[in-house]
Design a protein around this motif. Structure first.
Motif, PDB file in Angstrom:
ATOM      1  N   LYS A 104       0.835  -1.209   0.000  1.00 23.34           N
ATOM      2  CA  LYS A 104       0.000   0.000   0.000  1.00 23.34           C
ATOM      3  C   LYS A 104       0.867   1.257   0.000  1.00 23.34           C
ATOM      4  O   LYS A 104       0.509   2.252  -0.632  1.00 23.34           O
ATOM      5  CB  LYS A 104      -0.930   0.010   1.210  1.00 23.34           C
ATOM      6  CG  LYS A 104      -1.977  -1.073   1.210  1.00 23.34           C
ATOM      7  CD  LYS A 104      -3.206  -0.681   0.461  1.00 23.34           C
ATOM      8  CE  LYS A 104      -4.062   0.208   1.312  1.00 23.34           C
ATOM      9  NZ  LYS A 104      -5.447   0.240   0.913  1.00 23.34           N
ATOM     10  N   LEU A 105       2.005   1.228   0.689  1.00 26.87           N
ATOM     11  CA  LEU A 105       2.913   2.371   0.697  1.00 26.87           C
ATOM     12  C   LEU A 105       3.458   2.621  -0.707  1.00 26.87           C
ATOM     13  O   LEU A 105       3.520   3.767  -1.164  1.00 26.87           O
ATOM     14  CB  LEU A 105       4.055   2.140   1.687  1.00 26.87           C
ATOM     15  CG  LEU A 105       5.087   3.258   1.798  1.00 26.87           C
ATOM     16  CD1 LEU A 105       4.452   4.516   2.378  1.00 26.87           C
ATOM     17  CD2 LEU A 105       6.251   2.806   2.666  1.00 26.87           C
ATOM     18  N   LEU A 106       3.834   1.555  -1.395  1.00 25.95           N
ATOM     19  CA  LEU A 106       4.308   1.694  -2.773  1.00 25.95           C
ATOM     20  C   LEU A 106       3.208   2.222  -3.688  1.00 25.95           C
ATOM     21  O   LEU A 106       3.461   3.077  -4.544  1.00 25.95           O
ATOM     22  CB  LEU A 106       4.841   0.355  -3.290  1.00 25.95           C
ATOM     23  CG  LEU A 106       6.130  -0.145  -2.644  1.00 25.95           C
ATOM     24  CD1 LEU A 106       6.452  -1.556  -3.117  1.00 25.95           C
ATOM     25  CD2 LEU A 106       7.273   0.807  -2.915  1.00 25.95           C
ATOM     26  N   LEU A 107       1.997   1.738  -3.511  1.00 28.81           N
ATOM     27  CA  LEU A 107       0.855   2.224  -4.291  1.00 28.81           C
ATOM     28  C   LEU A 107       0.627   3.711  -4.022  1.00 28.81           C
ATOM     29  O   LEU A 107       0.429   4.492  -4.952  1.00 28.81           O
ATOM     30  CB  LEU A 107      -0.412   1.426  -3.966  1.00 28.81           C
ATOM     31  CG  LEU A 107      -1.699   1.910  -4.648  1.00 28.81           C
ATOM     32  CD1 LEU A 107      -1.599   1.771  -6.162  1.00 28.81           C
ATOM     33  CD2 LEU A 107      -2.895   1.148  -4.113  1.00 28.81           C
ATOM     34  N   ALA A 108       0.676   4.106  -2.762  1.00 31.31           N
ATOM     35  CA  ALA A 108       0.480   5.513  -2.392  1.00 31.31           C
ATOM     36  C   ALA A 108       1.555   6.388  -3.036  1.00 31.31           C
ATOM     37  O   ALA A 108       1.260   7.459  -3.568  1.00 31.31           O
ATOM     38  CB  ALA A 108       0.496   5.667  -0.872  1.00 31.31           C
ATOM     39  N   GLY A 109       2.800   5.939  -2.996  1.00 27.04           N
ATOM     40  CA  GLY A 109       3.881   6.694  -3.619  1.00 27.04           C
ATOM     41  C   GLY A 109       3.730   6.785  -5.122  1.00 27.04           C
ATOM     42  O   GLY A 109       3.943   7.843  -5.726  1.00 27.04           O
ATOM     43  N   LEU A 110       3.340   5.693  -5.753  1.00 23.20           N
ATOM     44  CA  LEU A 110       3.142   5.668  -7.202  1.00 23.20           C
ATOM     45  C   LEU A 110       2.006   6.603  -7.613  1.00 23.20           C
ATOM     46  O   LEU A 110       2.150   7.392  -8.552  1.00 23.20           O
ATOM     47  CB  LEU A 110       2.852   4.237  -7.674  1.00 23.20           C
ATOM     48  CG  LEU A 110       2.570   4.070  -9.166  1.00 23.20           C
ATOM     49  CD1 LEU A 110       3.806   4.435  -9.980  1.00 23.20           C
ATOM     50  CD2 LEU A 110       2.130   2.650  -9.461  1.00 23.20           C
ATOM     51  N   VAL A 111       0.881   6.524  -6.917  1.00 25.01           N
ATOM     52  CA  VAL A 111      -0.262   7.388  -7.223  1.00 25.01           C
ATOM     53  C   VAL A 111       0.121   8.856  -7.034  1.00 25.01           C
ATOM     54  O   VAL A 111      -0.218   9.711  -7.855  1.00 25.01           O
ATOM     55  CB  VAL A 111      -1.494   7.024  -6.356  1.00 25.01           C
ATOM     56  CG1 VAL A 111      -2.582   8.070  -6.468  1.00 25.01           C
ATOM     57  CG2 VAL A 111      -2.032   5.659  -6.749  1.00 25.01           C
ATOM     58  N   GLY A 112       0.849   9.154  -5.953  1.00 24.09           N
ATOM     59  CA  GLY A 112       1.299  10.518  -5.719  1.00 24.09           C
ATOM     60  C   GLY A 112       2.219  11.012  -6.823  1.00 24.09           C
ATOM     61  O   GLY A 112       2.090  12.149  -7.299  1.00 24.09           O
ATOM     62  N   SER A 113       3.135  10.161  -7.264  1.00 27.66           N
ATOM     63  CA  SER A 113       4.050  10.536  -8.344  1.00 27.66           C
ATOM     64  C   SER A 113       3.297  10.804  -9.634  1.00 27.66           C
ATOM     65  O   SER A 113       3.566  11.796 -10.321  1.00 27.66           O
ATOM     66  CB  SER A 113       5.080   9.430  -8.588  1.00 27.66           C
ATOM     67  OG  SER A 113       5.965   9.343  -7.514  1.00 27.66           O
ATOM     68  N   ILE A 114       2.360   9.948  -9.962  1.00 25.53           N
ATOM     69  CA  ILE A 114       1.569  10.133 -11.183  1.00 25.53           C
ATOM     70  C   ILE A 114       0.745  11.423 -11.097  1.00 25.53           C
ATOM     71  O   ILE A 114       0.692  12.204 -12.052  1.00 25.53           O
ATOM     72  CB  ILE A 114       0.680   8.903 -11.449  1.00 25.53           C
ATOM     73  CG1 ILE A 114       1.549   7.701 -11.809  1.00 25.53           C
ATOM     74  CG2 ILE A 114      -0.328   9.198 -12.567  1.00 25.53           C
ATOM     75  CD1 ILE A 114       0.808   6.376 -11.852  1.00 25.53           C
ATOM     76  N   GLY A 115       0.126  11.650  -9.947  1.00 22.28           N
ATOM     77  CA  GLY A 115      -0.626  12.893  -9.760  1.00 22.28           C
ATOM     78  C   GLY A 115       0.278  14.105  -9.887  1.00 22.28           C
ATOM     79  O   GLY A 115      -0.099  15.119 -10.488  1.00 22.28           O
ATOM     80  N   GLY A 116       1.480  14.022  -9.331  1.00 22.53           N
ATOM     81  CA  GLY A 116       2.438  15.120  -9.436  1.00 22.53           C
ATOM     82  C   GLY A 116       2.890  15.366 -10.864  1.00 22.53           C
ATOM     83  O   GLY A 116       3.018  16.516 -11.301  1.00 22.53           O
ATOM     84  N   ILE A 117       3.123  14.297 -11.595  1.00 21.52           N
ATOM     85  CA  ILE A 117       3.534  14.426 -13.001  1.00 21.52           C
ATOM     86  C   ILE A 117       2.422  15.070 -13.815  1.00 21.52           C
ATOM     87  O   ILE A 117       2.668  15.985 -14.618  1.00 21.52           O
ATOM     88  CB  ILE A 117       3.926  13.050 -13.578  1.00 21.52           C
ATOM     89  CG1 ILE A 117       5.229  12.567 -12.942  1.00 21.52           C
ATOM     90  CG2 ILE A 117       4.051  13.111 -15.109  1.00 21.52           C
ATOM     91  CD1 ILE A 117       5.551  11.101 -13.205  1.00 21.52           C
ATOM     92  N   ILE A 118       1.202  14.626 -13.609  1.00 25.16           N
ATOM     93  CA  ILE A 118       0.074  15.209 -14.349  1.00 25.16           C
ATOM     94  C   ILE A 118      -0.124  16.665 -13.940  1.00 25.16           C
ATOM     95  O   ILE A 118      -0.330  17.538 -14.780  1.00 25.16           O
ATOM     96  CB  ILE A 118      -1.203  14.372 -14.123  1.00 25.16           C
ATOM     97  CG1 ILE A 118      -1.051  13.024 -14.828  1.00 25.16           C
ATOM     98  CG2 ILE A 118      -2.441  15.122 -14.632  1.00 25.16           C
ATOM     99  CD1 ILE A 118      -2.145  12.026 -14.528  1.00 25.16           C
ATOM    100  N   GLY A 119      -0.026  16.933 -12.637  1.00 25.77           N
ATOM    101  CA  GLY A 119      -0.198  18.298 -12.160  1.00 25.77           C
ATOM    102  C   GLY A 119       0.830  19.267 -12.723  1.00 25.77           C
ATOM    103  O   GLY A 119       0.501  20.393 -13.090  1.00 25.77           O
ATOM    104  N   ILE A 120       2.074  18.839 -12.812  1.00 28.85           N
ATOM    105  CA  ILE A 120       3.137  19.720 -13.306  1.00 28.85           C
ATOM    106  C   ILE A 120       2.931  20.000 -14.788  1.00 28.85           C
ATOM    107  O   ILE A 120       3.333  21.051 -15.297  1.00 28.85           O
ATOM    108  CB  ILE A 120       4.542  19.120 -13.021  1.00 28.85           C
ATOM    109  CG1 ILE A 120       5.601  20.214 -12.971  1.00 28.85           C
ATOM    110  CG2 ILE A 120       4.953  18.116 -14.046  1.00 28.85           C
ATOM    111  CD1 ILE A 120       5.666  20.941 -11.689  1.00 28.85           C
ATOM    112  N   ASN A 121       2.291  19.093 -15.492  1.00 30.58           N
ATOM    113  CA  ASN A 121       2.062  19.273 -16.929  1.00 30.58           C
ATOM    114  C   ASN A 121       0.750  19.970 -17.249  1.00 30.58           C
ATOM    115  O   ASN A 121       0.453  20.200 -18.418  1.00 30.58           O
ATOM    116  CB  ASN A 121       2.120  17.917 -17.645  1.00 30.58           C
ATOM    117  CG  ASN A 121       3.539  17.390 -17.700  1.00 30.58           C
ATOM    118  OD1 ASN A 121       4.423  18.060 -18.209  1.00 30.58           O
ATOM    119  ND2 ASN A 121       3.771  16.225 -17.138  1.00 30.58           N
TER     120      ASN A 121
END
Length: 123
Positions: A104-121
């Motif tokens: 779940k920690l890895l999933l949370a980190g992955l989802v956060g990274s994807i959200g951050g990548i989309i947000g920055i773009n």
């Protein structure tokens, strides 16, 4: 602002994450009470709530900070899950299965990274 983590903005977005979580849990409890929704679906619903509660604030965080969206989103996801895990341990006294928690920690980190990548773009 280069090479610095903006903790004030991170805390605001973490707060938003938990506001979203509480709101969605409240809606879920109403659905459980007043519809034919079964409790057996709670695991799936809890995962969806976690994903939404990390993804949306990660996008806002990246839009606000305007750099390193993946890293800021990753941090938000990890901090969110660690706080959530500590809350479960302290207040609910639930036993934690380490492999499950790491996944779940890895999933949370992955989802956060994807959200951050989309947000920055999105700018």
């Amino acid at each position: 602002m280069k090479n610095k983590i903006n903790f004030k903005t991170l805390i605001k977005c973490l707060t938003l994450s938990f506001i979203i979580t509480v709101g969605m849990i409240f809606i879920t409890s109403l659905l459980l009470q007043y519809t034919s929704l079964k409790e057996t679906k709670l695991i799936i619903i809890n995962n969806i709530i976690m994903i939404i509660s990390i993804f949306i604030p990660s996008m806002f965080l990246s839009l606000k900070i305007k750099e390193k969206g993946w890293l800021n989103g990753l941090l938000l996801g990890i901090f969110y899950y660690i706080i959530f895990l500590l809350f479960n341990i302290v207040f609910l006294k639930e036993s934690i299965i380490i492999l499950f928690a790491i996944t779940k920690l890895l999933l949370a980190g992955l989802v956060g990274s994807i959200g951050g990548i989309i947000g920055i773009n999105l700018k």
